[in-house]
Motif scaffolding. Structure first.
Motif, mmCIF file in Angstrom:
data_model
loop_
_atom_site.group_PDB
_atom_site.id
_atom_site.type_symbol
_atom_site.label_atom_id
_atom_site.label_comp_id
_atom_site.label_asym_id
_atom_site.label_seq_id
_atom_site.Cartn_x
_atom_site.Cartn_y
_atom_site.Cartn_z
ATOM 1 N N LEU A 224 0.830 -1.204 0.000
ATOM 2 C CA LEU A 224 0.000 0.000 0.000
ATOM 3 C C LEU A 224 0.867 1.256 0.000
ATOM 4 O O LEU A 224 0.650 2.178 -0.805
ATOM 5 N N ASP A 225 1.841 1.315 0.903
ATOM 6 C CA ASP A 225 2.737 2.474 0.977
ATOM 7 C C ASP A 225 3.411 2.733 -0.365
ATOM 8 O O ASP A 225 3.505 3.882 -0.823
ATOM 9 N N ALA A 226 3.904 1.675 -0.962
ATOM 10 C CA ALA A 226 4.646 1.813 -2.217
ATOM 11 C C ALA A 226 3.759 2.363 -3.327
ATOM 12 O O ALA A 226 4.168 3.264 -4.085
ATOM 13 N N ILE A 227 2.545 1.839 -3.448
ATOM 14 C CA ILE A 227 1.637 2.307 -4.500
ATOM 15 C C ILE A 227 1.213 3.750 -4.242
ATOM 16 O O ILE A 227 1.146 4.570 -5.174
ATOM 17 N N LEU A 228 0.954 4.079 -3.003
ATOM 18 C CA LEU A 228 0.589 5.458 -2.669
ATOM 19 C C LEU A 228 1.731 6.423 -3.002
ATOM 20 O O LEU A 228 1.516 7.485 -3.594
ATOM 21 N N ALA A 229 2.941 6.048 -2.625
ATOM 22 C CA ALA A 229 4.085 6.943 -2.819
ATOM 23 C C ALA A 229 4.395 7.174 -4.291
ATOM 24 O O ALA A 229 4.722 8.298 -4.698
ATOM 25 N N LEU A 230 4.282 6.140 -5.106
ATOM 26 C CA LEU A 230 4.656 6.267 -6.512
ATOM 27 C C LEU A 230 3.503 6.699 -7.417
ATOM 28 O O LEU A 230 3.707 7.421 -8.388
ATOM 29 N N HIS A 231 2.289 6.264 -7.089
ATOM 30 C CA HIS A 231 1.170 6.438 -8.012
ATOM 31 C C HIS A 231 0.166 7.497 -7.558
ATOM 32 O O HIS A 231 -0.223 8.364 -8.339
ATOM 33 N N VAL A 232 -0.259 7.451 -6.297
ATOM 34 C CA VAL A 232 -1.243 8.421 -5.803
ATOM 35 C C VAL A 232 -0.570 9.741 -5.450
ATOM 36 O O VAL A 232 -0.980 10.810 -5.914
ATOM 37 N N ASP A 233 0.466 9.687 -4.630
ATOM 38 C CA ASP A 233 1.229 10.891 -4.306
ATOM 39 C C ASP A 233 2.256 11.217 -5.384
ATOM 40 O O ASP A 233 2.669 12.364 -5.534
ATOM 41 N N GLY A 234 2.681 10.201 -6.102
ATOM 42 C CA GLY A 234 3.751 10.377 -7.073
ATOM 43 C C GLY A 234 3.259 10.431 -8.505
ATOM 44 O O GLY A 234 2.063 10.380 -8.775
ATOM 45 N N PRO A 235 4.199 10.508 -9.474
ATOM 46 C CA PRO A 235 3.841 10.773 -10.870
ATOM 47 C C PRO A 235 3.641 9.546 -11.755
ATOM 48 O O PRO A 235 3.262 9.688 -12.916
ATOM 49 N N LEU A 236 3.882 8.340 -11.226
ATOM 50 C CA LEU A 236 3.899 7.182 -12.116
ATOM 51 C C LEU A 236 2.486 6.742 -12.498
ATOM 52 O O LEU A 236 1.557 6.784 -11.696
ATOM 53 N N SER A 237 2.348 6.295 -13.727
ATOM 54 C CA SER A 237 1.084 5.749 -14.212
ATOM 55 C C SER A 237 0.855 4.371 -13.604
ATOM 56 O O SER A 237 1.746 3.795 -12.960
#
Length: 277
Positions: A224-237
């Protein structure tokens, strides 16, 4: 403080650990935040619910350092589904810190709600949310009587996916660890001296018997943390997140869905736009 400040997160999809210098800066920042919130409100201290879990324990440690143990009041509020071990851990935290605490059973209070509208008791989530909201009312009852602030114990990971009860554990005056992912909360907890068995304890809101947070969420906190950091908070598709983390696309879609459907929990209740006559 603990001698071991960098927990082993080598098997997580994304390493979100803070350096020792960043941990110290975070600790000081959160301590100052709690002290400033109480001072700016003109109050005498803080109240928080103690569950025996890592989040409330970490906030209790921070509050005791920010305000002094004498200015912190902990409430241990067991219901019938709470395990004896968790409640014992909550009391141990209060005793270790030397803060005042009370044990207030909530089941008899919750039962008045169940009796008032028995048809709703068929819904396990609705029943669990009643218990959480009762705790929120008790926090404010004590805080109002003692001129204290109610401290929240939610973290960034749970806030972004709505993993809290509206007007329950979300009904607080501030969230001291609300800017930290769960992985970082574990690390901060270890840094400020929380006992290791509590740092690594399996998270559970104990809304019903046998409940665990990760089972209910459908994925681990590290994922969960990883997906949030990269995708929700971050720029990755979505596709880039899947490729970078090596997680199934369904996991990213699950987090996206949780984020979208819980937006109302992170905002003030809506009202119509101003009508100009």
């Amino acid at each position: 403080m603990s001698d071991t400040v960098l927990l082993d997160e080598s098997n997580t999809p994304l390493d979100l650990r803070l350096s020792e210098a960043e941990l110290e800066a975070t600790r000081e920042h959160v301590i100052d935040f709690v002290a400033d919130q109480v001072e700016s409100a003109g109050l005498d201290g803080a109240v928080l619910g103690l569950s025996g879990g890592i989040d409330s324990t970490t906030v209790a440690y921070i509050a005791a350092e920010a305000l002094g143990a004498d200015a912190v009041h902990g409430l241990v509020m067991p219901g019938e589904v709470n395990t004896e071990g968790n409640m014992s851990d909550a009391e141990r935290v209060a005793e270790d810190l030397g803060i005042e605490y009370d044990v207030v059973g909530i089941e008899s209070i919750a039962e008045t709600f169940y009796e008032a509208f028995p048809a709703a008791t068929e819904d396990r989530m609705a029943k669990g949310n009643v218990r959480v909201r009762v705790r929120g009312v008790l926090n404010y009852f004590v805080a109002n009587a003692e001129d204290k602030l109610v401290l929240g114990t939610g973290n960034r990971s749970e806030a972004l996916v709505g993993y809290f009860t509206k007007y329950g554990d979300g009904a607080v005056d501030c969230h001291p660890i609300g800017n930290l992912y769960k992985q970082q909360v574990r690390q901060l907890a270890d840094f400020v001296g929380v006992p290791r068995d509590l740092v690594m304890k399996t998270p559970s809101a104990e809304m019903w018997e046998g409940q665990t947070d990760e089972e209910e969420l459908g994925l681990t906190y590290d994922t969960l943390d990883a997906i949030l950091a990269l995708h929700v908070d971050g720029p990755l598709s979505t596709s880039a997140t899947v490729e970078h983390l090596g997680v199934p696309e369904s996991a990213v879609e699950r987090v996206e869905e949780l984020y979208e459907v819980s937006k109302h929990k992170r905002s003030m209740p809506p009202a119509p736009d101003e009508l100009r006559l």
